[in-house]
Design a protein around this motif. Sequence first.
Motif, PDB file in Angstrom:
ATOM      1  N   GLU A 171      26.458 -22.049 -54.232  1.00 26.54           N
ATOM      2  CA  GLU A 171      25.548 -22.293 -53.433  1.00 26.54           C
ATOM      3  C   GLU A 171      24.578 -22.878 -54.704  1.00 26.54           C
ATOM      4  O   GLU A 171      24.537 -24.630 -55.263  1.00 26.54           O
ATOM      5  CB  GLU A 171      24.408 -22.080 -52.043  1.00 26.54           C
ATOM      6  CG  GLU A 171      25.131 -22.037 -51.470  1.00 26.54           C
ATOM      7  CD  GLU A 171      23.803 -21.596 -49.761  1.00 26.54           C
ATOM      8  OE1 GLU A 171      23.078 -21.093 -50.475  1.00 26.54           O
ATOM      9  OE2 GLU A 171      24.774 -21.283 -48.861  1.00 26.54           O
ATOM     10  N   ASN A 193      27.017 -25.297 -57.073  1.00 25.94           N
ATOM     11  CA  ASN A 193      27.029 -27.179 -55.791  1.00 25.94           C
ATOM     12  C   ASN A 193      25.668 -27.584 -56.094  1.00 25.94           C
ATOM     13  O   ASN A 193      25.711 -29.033 -56.372  1.00 25.94           O
ATOM     14  CB  ASN A 193      27.197 -26.795 -54.363  1.00 25.94           C
ATOM     15  CG  ASN A 193      27.657 -28.262 -54.018  1.00 25.94           C
ATOM     16  OD1 ASN A 193      28.172 -28.652 -54.435  1.00 25.94           O
ATOM     17  ND2 ASN A 193      27.632 -28.095 -52.184  1.00 25.94           N
ATOM     18  N   GLU A 194      24.699 -27.335 -56.193  1.00 29.05           N
ATOM     19  CA  GLU A 194      23.544 -28.217 -56.686  1.00 29.05           C
ATOM     20  C   GLU A 194      23.472 -28.435 -58.053  1.00 29.05           C
ATOM     21  O   GLU A 194      23.034 -29.406 -57.980  1.00 29.05           O
ATOM     22  CB  GLU A 194      21.876 -26.910 -56.362  1.00 29.05           C
ATOM     23  CG  GLU A 194      20.458 -27.348 -56.539  1.00 29.05           C
ATOM     24  CD  GLU A 194      20.386 -28.783 -56.166  1.00 29.05           C
ATOM     25  OE1 GLU A 194      19.492 -30.004 -55.937  1.00 29.05           O
ATOM     26  OE2 GLU A 194      20.968 -28.549 -54.233  1.00 29.05           O
ATOM     27  N   LEU A 208      25.973 -29.614 -59.862  1.00 31.74           N
ATOM     28  CA  LEU A 208      26.895 -30.092 -59.872  1.00 31.74           C
ATOM     29  C   LEU A 208      25.666 -30.964 -59.152  1.00 31.74           C
ATOM     30  O   LEU A 208      26.608 -32.694 -59.619  1.00 31.74           O
ATOM     31  CB  LEU A 208      28.511 -29.784 -59.586  1.00 31.74           C
ATOM     32  CG  LEU A 208      29.054 -28.500 -60.147  1.00 31.74           C
ATOM     33  CD1 LEU A 208      29.818 -28.447 -58.812  1.00 31.74           C
ATOM     34  CD2 LEU A 208      29.059 -29.946 -61.008  1.00 31.74           C
ATOM     35  N   ARG A 209      25.895 -31.564 -58.330  1.00 28.47           N
ATOM     36  CA  ARG A 209      24.999 -32.416 -57.754  1.00 28.47           C
ATOM     37  C   ARG A 209      23.588 -33.172 -58.358  1.00 28.47           C
ATOM     38  O   ARG A 209      23.477 -33.883 -58.207  1.00 28.47           O
ATOM     39  CB  ARG A 209      24.252 -32.052 -56.228  1.00 28.47           C
ATOM     40  CG  ARG A 209      23.586 -32.926 -55.064  1.00 28.47           C
ATOM     41  CD  ARG A 209      22.784 -32.580 -54.023  1.00 28.47           C
ATOM     42  NE  ARG A 209      24.046 -32.026 -53.157  1.00 28.47           N
ATOM     43  CZ  ARG A 209      23.852 -30.482 -53.015  1.00 28.47           C
ATOM     44  NH1 ARG A 209      22.619 -29.760 -52.890  1.00 28.47           N
ATOM     45  NH2 ARG A 209      24.763 -30.090 -52.220  1.00 28.47           N
ATOM     46  N   ARG A 210      23.057 -32.066 -59.100  1.00 27.60           N
ATOM     47  CA  ARG A 210      21.994 -32.552 -59.444  1.00 27.60           C
ATOM     48  C   ARG A 210      22.560 -33.711 -61.230  1.00 27.60           C
ATOM     49  O   ARG A 210      22.069 -34.902 -61.665  1.00 27.60           O
ATOM     50  CB  ARG A 210      21.431 -31.808 -60.695  1.00 27.60           C
ATOM     51  CG  ARG A 210      20.071 -31.270 -59.743  1.00 27.60           C
ATOM     52  CD  ARG A 210      19.386 -29.956 -59.872  1.00 27.60           C
ATOM     53  NE  ARG A 210      18.173 -29.408 -58.890  1.00 27.60           N
ATOM     54  CZ  ARG A 210      17.035 -29.223 -59.001  1.00 27.60           C
ATOM     55  NH1 ARG A 210      16.613 -28.924 -60.123  1.00 27.60           N
ATOM     56  NH2 ARG A 210      16.600 -28.650 -57.698  1.00 27.60           N
ATOM     57  N   ALA A 250      25.535 -35.154 -61.436  1.00 28.35           N
ATOM     58  CA  ALA A 250      26.854 -36.456 -61.048  1.00 28.35           C
ATOM     59  C   ALA A 250      25.181 -37.580 -60.933  1.00 28.35           C
ATOM     60  O   ALA A 250      25.383 -38.259 -60.981  1.00 28.35           O
ATOM     61  CB  ALA A 250      26.550 -36.254 -59.508  1.00 28.35           C
ATOM     62  N   ALA A 251      23.983 -36.703 -59.910  1.00 24.58           N
ATOM     63  CA  ALA A 251      22.715 -37.903 -60.557  1.00 24.58           C
ATOM     64  C   ALA A 251      21.842 -38.570 -61.062  1.00 24.58           C
ATOM     65  O   ALA A 251      21.988 -39.174 -61.479  1.00 24.58           O
ATOM     66  CB  ALA A 251      21.551 -37.303 -59.490  1.00 24.58           C
TER      67      ALA A 251
END
Length: 111
Positions: free
Chosen positions: A72, A75-76, A78-80, A82-83
């Motif tokens: 998790e 994943n967070e 990678l999400r940041r 990407a943003a």
Amino acid sequence: MSKSYPREFLRDARNRGPGVTIGQFARDFRVHPMTLQKWLRQAEVEDGTKPGLSSDAAAELRELKTRNRLLEQENEALRRAAAYLSQGNLLGKDSPAREGVGRPDAPNRCR
């Protein structure tokens, strides 16, 4: 269960004889009665005579929860990332805000 007492100790504690309480047995072996009671309860779970979570299953569950938490977090991250990277594309060369920037033939907007 404590590593210092073998399975035979728990077997003897279960078959301690008539009239011998857990407290007496615990005192004889210098173990706290609640600790002995907990070990006996866990031994019954391990043997399958009582429902509950075995030591192996509990260890596996702990490992899986740790792994899940790590995934998790990854994943967070990678999400940041990407943003953050997608914000750089918002002001790309085709953007109206950048129109004429860097081109010598473009009209001067700063007056």
